[in-house]
Design a protein around this motif. Structure first.
Motif, short mmCIF file in Angstrom:
data_model
loop_
_atom_site.label_atom_id
_atom_site.label_comp_id
_atom_site.label_asym_id
_atom_site.label_seq_id
_atom_site.Cartn_x
_atom_site.Cartn_y
_atom_site.Cartn_z
N PHE A 255 46.23 51.16 57.79
CA PHE A 255 47.46 50.48 58.18
C PHE A 255 47.20 49.00 58.41
O PHE A 255 46.05 48.56 58.43
N ILE A 256 48.28 48.27 58.61
CA ILE A 256 48.19 46.87 58.99
C ILE A 256 48.92 46.70 60.31
O ILE A 256 50.08 47.11 60.45
N ALA A 257 48.26 46.11 61.29
CA ALA A 257 48.88 45.89 62.59
C ALA A 257 49.83 44.70 62.52
O ALA A 257 49.56 43.71 61.84
N ALA A 258 50.95 44.82 63.24
CA ALA A 258 51.89 43.70 63.33
C ALA A 258 51.46 42.71 64.40
O ALA A 258 51.71 41.51 64.29
N ASP A 259 50.82 43.21 65.44
CA ASP A 259 50.23 42.33 66.46
C ASP A 259 49.06 43.05 67.11
O ASP A 259 48.87 44.26 66.94
N ILE A 260 48.28 42.29 67.87
CA ILE A 260 47.09 42.85 68.51
C ILE A 260 46.81 42.10 69.80
O ILE A 260 47.14 40.91 69.94
N SER A 261 46.24 42.80 70.77
CA SER A 261 45.74 42.20 72.00
C SER A 261 44.48 42.95 72.38
O SER A 261 44.10 43.92 71.71
N ALA A 262 43.82 42.53 73.46
CA ALA A 262 42.62 43.24 73.92
C ALA A 262 42.98 44.58 74.54
O ALA A 262 42.09 45.37 74.86
N GLY A 263 44.28 44.86 74.68
CA GLY A 263 44.71 46.12 75.27
C GLY A 263 45.31 47.11 74.30
O GLY A 263 45.45 48.30 74.62
N GLY A 264 45.66 46.64 73.09
CA GLY A 264 46.27 47.57 72.14
C GLY A 264 46.79 46.87 70.90
O GLY A 264 46.62 45.67 70.72
N VAL A 265 47.46 47.67 70.04
CA VAL A 265 47.99 47.14 68.79
C VAL A 265 49.37 47.74 68.52
O VAL A 265 49.74 48.77 69.09
N LEU A 266 50.10 47.07 67.66
CA LEU A 266 51.37 47.59 67.15
C LEU A 266 51.19 47.79 65.65
O LEU A 266 51.07 46.82 64.90
N LEU A 267 51.16 49.05 65.22
CA LEU A 267 50.94 49.36 63.81
C LEU A 267 52.24 49.41 63.04
O LEU A 267 53.24 49.97 63.51
N ASN A 268 52.21 48.86 61.84
CA ASN A 268 53.34 48.96 60.92
C ASN A 268 53.12 50.22 60.07
O ASN A 268 52.22 50.27 59.24
N LEU A 269 53.94 51.25 60.29
CA LEU A 269 53.77 52.53 59.60
C LEU A 269 54.58 52.52 58.31
O LEU A 269 55.79 52.73 58.31
N ARG A 270 53.89 52.28 57.21
CA ARG A 270 54.57 52.20 55.91
C ARG A 270 54.63 53.56 55.20
O ARG A 270 55.12 53.65 54.09
N GLU A 271 54.09 54.58 55.85
CA GLU A 271 54.14 55.92 55.28
C GLU A 271 54.17 56.94 56.41
O GLU A 271 53.95 56.61 57.58
N ALA A 272 54.45 58.18 56.08
CA ALA A 272 54.51 59.24 57.07
C ALA A 272 53.13 59.45 57.69
O ALA A 272 52.10 59.30 57.01
N VAL A 273 53.10 59.80 58.97
CA VAL A 273 51.82 60.00 59.68
C VAL A 273 51.77 61.40 60.28
O VAL A 273 52.81 62.06 60.45
N ASN A 274 50.56 61.86 60.58
CA ASN A 274 50.38 63.20 61.13
C ASN A 274 50.16 63.20 62.63
O ASN A 274 49.78 64.21 63.22
N PHE A 275 50.35 62.01 63.28
CA PHE A 275 50.21 61.95 64.73
C PHE A 275 51.57 61.61 65.36
O PHE A 275 52.47 61.10 64.70
N ASN A 276 51.67 61.91 66.66
CA ASN A 276 52.93 61.73 67.38
C ASN A 276 52.70 61.05 68.72
O ASN A 276 51.55 60.82 69.12
N ASP A 277 53.79 60.76 69.42
CA ASP A 277 53.69 60.18 70.75
C ASP A 277 52.77 61.05 71.62
O ASP A 277 52.88 62.29 71.62
N GLY A 278 51.87 60.41 72.36
CA GLY A 278 51.00 61.13 73.27
C GLY A 278 49.68 61.57 72.68
O GLY A 278 48.77 62.00 73.42
N ASP A 279 49.52 61.48 71.35
CA ASP A 279 48.26 61.86 70.71
C ASP A 279 47.21 60.76 70.91
O ASP A 279 47.54 59.59 71.09
N THR A 280 45.94 61.15 70.85
CA THR A 280 44.84 60.20 70.89
C THR A 280 44.22 60.11 69.50
O THR A 280 43.90 61.14 68.89
N VAL A 281 44.07 58.90 69.00
CA VAL A 281 43.53 58.66 67.66
C VAL A 281 42.29 57.78 67.77
O VAL A 281 42.02 57.18 68.81
N ARG A 282 41.55 57.72 66.68
CA ARG A 282 40.36 56.86 66.61
C ARG A 282 40.66 55.70 65.67
O ARG A 282 41.10 55.92 64.53
#
Length: 218
Positions: free
Chosen positions: A123-150
């Motif tokens: 993916f490509i992030a729309a913004d970033i900080s030392a605390g997190g990112v905002l990902l631009n989801l250009r396709e369907a994903v297999n994770f949901n709110d509350g999930d932990t990803v790497r």
């Protein structure tokens, strides 16, 4: 911006694997050079002997408690009654005011690979900080709110150096905005060194954005 004599500076090395902070005081400023006393490691309390050419990110507060940051390098030493170290001081447009919130988000594209349930997606992030990112989801994903990803985050610096930061992240919220889908993610286990890499990247991008805005005005 004129630095007042006695202003306390915090120095953080920008090109090292070690996470360190040094405290020093401004003794003199002249012709684009800051003269400081020998800095002290904030943890060990030992005096640091900085080598010529060493590069640092400097943060300081002015008299009304506003926070600022800039990049610098060690230019040399000045002998005298009080031995001093010489640091390069940039032009005003290269001194960035730090926002009061904990982490400053920077609107800049960043390549990020997301791993969830054994599936890797780019993916490509729309913004970033030392605390997190905002990902631009250009396709369907297999994770949901509350999930932990790497996450594997690619950080290209202006020097040409590239760092790869890996961290777990919590999917805070998936939402739509302006007919696009985004995922807000919060880093959950970023170590201190990787966090410094992200802070340094955000700072460099802030400088680039500010210079571009100034050029457009001129």
């Amino acid at each position: 911006m004129e630095l007042k004599i006695g202003t306390m500076l915090i120095l953080e090395p920008t090109y090292t694997e070690r996470v360190e902070k040094f405290r020093c005081k401004v003794l003199e400023q002249k012709d684009g050079v800051i003269y400081i006393d020998y800095p002290v490691n904030t943890i060990t309390k030992k005096t640091a002997f900085l080598i010529d050419g060493a590069q640092f990110r400097v943060t300081f507060n002015n008299e009304v408690k506003q926070s600022f940051a800039f990049n610098t390098e060690v230019l040399g030493r000045k002998a005298g009654n009080i031995p001093m170290i010489m640091l390069a001081y940039p032009q005003d447009e290269d001194v960035i005011k730090i926002q009061r919130r904990e982490y400053v988000r920077v609107d800049t594209p960043v390549d990020i690979a997301v791993e969830y349930d054994g599936v890797f997606t780019q993916f490509i992030a729309a913004d970033i900080s030392a605390g997190g990112v905002l990902l631009n989801l250009r396709e369907a994903v297999n994770f949901n709110d509350g999930d932990t990803v790497r996450l594997t985050i690619v950080l290209p610096y202006t020097s040409g150096e590239i760092r790869y930061v890996q961290t777990d992240a919590l999917v805070v919220r998936i939402f739509e905005r302006d007919e696009r889908t985004f995922a807000s993610m919060q880093f959950t286990d970023t170590d201190d060194l990787d966090k410094q890499y992200v802070v340094r990247f955000c700072f460099e991008r802030q400088l680039q954005i500010r210079k571009k805005e100034l050029n457009e005005i001129l």
